[in-house]
Design a protein around this motif. Structure first.
Motif, mmCIF file in Angstrom:
data_model
loop_
_atom_site.group_PDB
_atom_site.id
_atom_site.type_symbol
_atom_site.label_atom_id
_atom_site.label_comp_id
_atom_site.label_asym_id
_atom_site.label_seq_id
_atom_site.Cartn_x
_atom_site.Cartn_y
_atom_site.Cartn_z
ATOM 1 N N ARG A 3 28.909 49.793 1.706
ATOM 2 C CA ARG A 3 29.560 50.737 2.617
ATOM 3 C C ARG A 3 30.643 50.034 3.416
ATOM 4 N NH1 ARG A 3 27.531 49.617 7.595
ATOM 5 N NH2 ARG A 3 25.521 48.548 7.686
ATOM 6 N N LYS A 17 34.981 61.732 6.950
ATOM 7 C CA LYS A 17 34.892 63.002 6.226
ATOM 8 C C LYS A 17 36.280 63.493 5.813
ATOM 9 C CE LYS A 17 30.551 64.928 7.998
ATOM 10 N NZ LYS A 17 29.935 66.009 8.818
ATOM 11 N N LEU A 20 37.351 61.313 2.943
ATOM 12 C CA LEU A 20 36.626 61.688 1.725
ATOM 13 C C LEU A 20 37.216 62.963 1.116
ATOM 14 C CD1 LEU A 20 34.311 61.338 -0.260
ATOM 15 C CD2 LEU A 20 32.834 62.600 1.341
ATOM 16 N N GLU A 24 38.902 63.107 -2.555
ATOM 17 C CA GLU A 24 38.415 64.015 -3.600
ATOM 18 C C GLU A 24 39.536 64.914 -4.125
ATOM 19 O OE1 GLU A 24 33.705 64.425 -2.318
ATOM 20 O OE2 GLU A 24 35.182 65.840 -1.499
ATOM 21 N N GLN A 178 31.178 58.038 0.723
ATOM 22 C CA GLN A 178 29.945 58.826 0.771
ATOM 23 C C GLN A 178 28.785 58.004 1.322
ATOM 24 O OE1 GLN A 178 29.789 59.976 -3.360
ATOM 25 N NE2 GLN A 178 30.732 61.982 -2.983
ATOM 26 N N GLU A 179 28.691 56.751 0.896
ATOM 27 C CA GLU A 179 27.618 55.880 1.375
ATOM 28 C C GLU A 179 27.761 55.605 2.867
ATOM 29 O OE1 GLU A 179 24.166 53.659 1.082
ATOM 30 O OE2 GLU A 179 25.093 54.958 -0.416
ATOM 31 N N LYS A 182 26.836 58.725 4.845
ATOM 32 C CA LYS A 182 25.375 58.847 4.852
ATOM 33 C C LYS A 182 24.750 57.885 5.867
ATOM 34 C CE LYS A 182 21.416 58.447 1.725
ATOM 35 N NZ LYS A 182 20.986 58.108 0.338
#
Length: 206
Positions: A3, A17, A20, A24, A178-179, A182
């Motif tokens: 991470r 976010k 990300l 994407e 993502q990691e 999380k």
């Protein structure tokens, strides 16, 4: 997947976010571009193969004819004759964009050959005449083939670069984000639970 080294705060969570989401979207756009580029590349390479097969077939005939001409013509006369330009070819060079890649585009004007051939007929055999005429007729196709093959190489290189970008996003950046998201969520949840426990303890003592 390792991470990112960031502070587990709500501000960082919001930033990650957003990153990300951008990654994407970028991955999807690059993947779509890569698929379309491969489709266009396949069409160009089919045309390139057709042209190459045609040129190689005609070139083989021309070289055989040159071999025959050399065998029946004195070497000094043949070299002098074959070194003289028998046709003039006008080429306009430009570029065209294929999925963002500027590939060469050429416009040919028919090769203009002066009346007769550029040497004395008395010194050269008819086999040599035919060889020179064949080579002059093949020249425009060879120029077009060269431009097409350059376009193929440029597109292949761009497809490879684009593939590396897609893989970097898909297998490195997006999983890393993502990691990290999380991890931050788990830390924030843990801090929130600890705060609730402390609050309950304070209330129980009151």
């Amino acid at each position: 997947m390792a991470r990112l080294n960031v502070n587990p705060t709500r501000m960082e969570l919001k930033k990650l976010k957003a990153r990300l989401s951008t990654a994407e979207r970028g991955h999807k756009l690059l993947k779509d571009k890569s698929d379309e580029m491969v489709r266009r590349f396949s069409a160009i390479i089919k045309e390139n193969k057709r042209m190459r097969d045609e040129v190689e077939k005609e070139l083989s005939k021309t070289l055989k004819q040159f071999s025959v001409a050399r065998s029946v013509t004195p070497s000094y006369s043949a070299e002098a004759a074959f070194a003289m330009p028998s046709t003039a070819l006008k080429v306009e060079c430009a570029t065209e964009s294929v999925m963002g890649v500027d590939v060469p585009k050429i416009k040919l004007e028919s090769g203009k050959r002066a009346e007769g051939l550029p040497y004395a007929y008395s010194e050269i055999t008819s086999e040599a005449d035919f060889s020179v005429i064949q080579a002059a007729a093949l020249l425009p196709k060879m120029v077009e083939l060269a431009a097409t093959e350059k376009a193929v190489r440029m597109l292949a290189e761009e497809i490879e670069r684009n593939k590396r970008r897609v893989n970097a996003l898909e297998y490195v950046m997006i999983p890393q984000l993502q990691e990290t998201i999380k991890y931050i969520k788990s830390k924030l949840d843990e801090n929130e639970r600890a705060a609730v426990v402390r609050l309950m303890k304070v209330k129980s003592k009151a």
